[in-house]
Design an enzyme around this catalytic site. Structure first.
Site, PDB file in Angstrom:
ATOM      1  CD  GLU A 236      -3.910   2.948   7.527  1.00  0.00           C
ATOM      2  OE1 GLU A 236      -3.615   3.525   6.470  1.00  0.00           O
ATOM      3  OE2 GLU A 236      -3.295   3.141   8.607  1.00  0.00           O
TER       4      GLU A 236
ATOM      5  CG  HIS B 254       4.147   0.118   0.083  1.00  0.00           C
ATOM      6  ND1 HIS B 254       5.296   0.193   0.841  1.00  0.00           N
ATOM      7  CD2 HIS B 254       3.416   1.215   0.406  1.00  0.00           C
ATOM      8  CE1 HIS B 254       5.270   1.293   1.573  1.00  0.00           C
ATOM      9  NE2 HIS B 254       4.136   1.930   1.335  1.00  0.00           N
TER      10      HIS B 254
END
Length: 372
Positions: free
Chosen positions: A95, A164
């Site tokens: 990322e 998450h």
């Protein structure tokens, strides 16, 4: 030519903003009478990406599995075949790396749309989002624009654990230089994503995994390729006179369900879909509270320093004299998201929580000594 197209698009956004101010009854009648079909949030996002890529060759997509796999949630389905690997770019699992590349491309004048498989993973890239993207226009005295969109699922899904499931609306909503959007319906998804891609500033676009497959009525106007929604404008989903309920993303649906239950008990709730977290539509919220005299805020995120806390502060500062009861905040539990299904349900706001809060607001008043 692109400049002319962009100006026309901007005018369309402004017109949409004017329509937002129409009386609710007229707006509702027009919207539902012209509803031609149902559309899922997934298809709304996909069509918005497709149309913006078609309209502007500077728009391109990048992220993990956005190309060959057609997106982890199939938001980018069909776009690799249509636009090729130069504009739909699969990235390594890094990322920080691909977000930095995206910001650099935006410096150069391109319009990247960066997908995070979940916004929890944007923590790996937060230096580029905040220090490289959000602050550059200010630090360059307006000489550098960073037209980039960071999008992907945010908040709780189902059984995916603490790493998450976090909601980042309050995190990114606190950062100057960013715009932060959180769609609920297919109309929101289409109109706000188009606006985000066209915007000259970095936009954090917070979706919800559990909404991707939900269908909503959608009108011919919304399906028009030039349609977009104004950033920073909330939508009154349901008019009411007894209590204001603010919500965003998936919690808008819960608020509407709560309003239906409350109506059977004689309580008329006004439900506001925030749509935009930053900028926040304080005017719409305060106008509503001045009418209903009560406020309930709803969000999935943590209660401390949350979006609801900011809304409550705004109402206390601007409309305290209109309140007939203490403000109520409904938020997620102040713990990392549990994995066990029974504990997960307890950690996320439920419809009955909203109903109870609205009843508390409607059945009690601020002591006179507090307003003396």
């Amino acid at each position: 030519m692109l400049g002319i197209v962009r100006q026309k698009v901007g005018a369309k956004c402004i017109n949409s903003s004017v329509k937002q101010s129409m009386p609710r009854t007229l707006d509702a009648a027009r919207r539902f009478s012209s509803a031609a079909k149902q559309m899922t949030v997934r298809d709304a996002l996909n069509s918005a990406l497709d149309e913006e890529m078609s309209a502007d060759p500077k728009v391109f997509l990048m992220g993990e599995e956005v190309g060959e796999y057609q997106g982890a949630y199939k938001i980018t389905k069909g776009l690799l075949d249509k636009y090729g690997p130069e504009r739909v770019r699969d990235t390594p699992i890094t990322e920080a790396g691909f977000t930095g590349i995206g910001v650099g491309a935006a410096y150069y004048g391109l319009r990247p749309v960066v997908e995070f498989m979940t916004f929890n993973f944007s923590m790996q890239a937060i230096d580029h989002i905040i220090n490289s993207a959000a602050k550059s226009n200010y630090m360059s005295a307006g000489q550098i624009s960073v037209p980039i969109v960071f999008r992907g699922p945010n908040g709780a899904a189902a059984g995916v654990g603490a790493q998450h499931s976090q909601c980042y609306a309050a995190w990114y909503g606190s950062c100057p230089g960013l715009k932060v959007l959180a769609p609920y319906s297919a109309e929101d998804a289409r109109g706000l994503l188009k606006a985000a891609i066209r915007d000259p500033d970095p936009v954090v676009f917070l979706e919800n995994e559990l909404l991707y497959g939900e269908s909503f009525p959608i009108s011919a106007e919304v399906l028009d390729s030039s349609f977009c929604l104004p950033i920073g404008k909330a939508k009154i989903e349901l008019e009411g006179k007894d209590v204001t309920i603010t919500a965003f993303s998936k919690m808008v649906g819960s608020a509407l369900q709560a309003a239906e239950i409350l109506s059977k008990e004689g309580i008329s709730a006004e439900v506001i879909n925030l749509r935009s977290i930053r900028p926040l539509d304080r005017d719409t919220i305060n106008r509503s509270v001045r009418k209903t005299n009560r406020l309930v805020t709803v969000e999935e995120g943590y209660p401390q320093h949350g979006v609801g806390a900011e809304i409550c502060a705004s109402v206390i500062e601007e409309s305290f004299g209109y309140l007939d009861a203490p403000v109520e905040r409904i938020a997620g539990a102040d713990v990392p998201m549990p994995y066990a299904a029974n504990l997960e349900r307890m950690a996320v706001p439920q419809v009955e929580d909203i109903v109870r809060a609205a009843k508390r607001a409607c059945y009690r008043s601020v002591p006179k000594s507090a307003t003396a």
